[in-house]
Write an enzyme that holds these catalytic residues in place. Structure first.
Site, short mmCIF file in Angstrom:
data_model
loop_
_atom_site.label_atom_id
_atom_site.label_comp_id
_atom_site.label_asym_id
_atom_site.label_seq_id
_atom_site.Cartn_x
_atom_site.Cartn_y
_atom_site.Cartn_z
N CYS A 1 0.49 -0.93 -0.24
CA CYS A 1 -0.01 -0.14 0.52
C CYS A 1 0.83 1.03 0.05
O CYS A 1 1.83 2.08 0.94
CB CYS A 1 -1.57 -0.22 1.05
SG CYS A 1 -2.00 1.35 1.46
N CYS B 1 -0.24 4.31 2.64
CA CYS B 1 0.38 3.57 3.56
C CYS B 1 1.81 4.26 4.29
O CYS B 1 1.87 4.52 5.42
CB CYS B 1 0.19 2.48 4.38
SG CYS B 1 -1.60 1.43 3.46
#
Length: 135
Positions: free
Chosen positions: A46, A49
């Protein structure tokens, strides 16, 4: 002199960091925690993230004692991910007294995150998250 230097560096409390948790440890690390806990549901793949990591690390250090910051990998911990209905990463959830009180999806700058967490950081807690559903 050397002894004085060592004593002053050892008396300082270590800066808070973002810690990792798992399905097995989630109850102890998050639900049973004293202060509010901000949980990042994350994944290795991600990108947003990864963008959020330094923001959360800074927040953990600045709010040590008032807010714990924890991350959990959604791929390795599906039970917790499913239990809280996480469908996207990064999802940020604030837990207080064992209950989720706020949920945010997506990366954001630290200033905006602080604004969105102001009710939790200022002690409003659960009541700060409820008015969204109130008439």
């Amino acid at each position: 002199m050397d002894g004085d230097t060592r004593s002053t560096t050892t008396t300082a409390a270590p800066a808070a960091t973002v810690t990792e948790t798992s399905d097995a440890d989630f109850a102890a690390d998050v639900l049973a925690a004293g202060p509010p806990v901000l949980v990042q549901f994350t994944a290795v793949w991600c990108g947003p993230c990864r963008q959020l990591k330094p923001v959360l690390a800074a927040l953990a250090a600045e709010e040590a004692g008032r807010l714990r910051v924890v991350e959990i990998d959604v791929d390795h911990n599906p039970a917790t991910t499913i239990r809280y209905g996480v469908l996207a990463t990064p999802t940020l959830m604030v837990f207080q007294a064992g209950e989720p009180v706020k949920s945010l999806v997506g990366a954001r700058p630290k200033r905006r995150l602080r604004q969105e967490l102001a009710d939790v950081l200022d002690g409003a807690g659960v009541r700060g998250a409820v008015p969204d559903s109130a008439p």
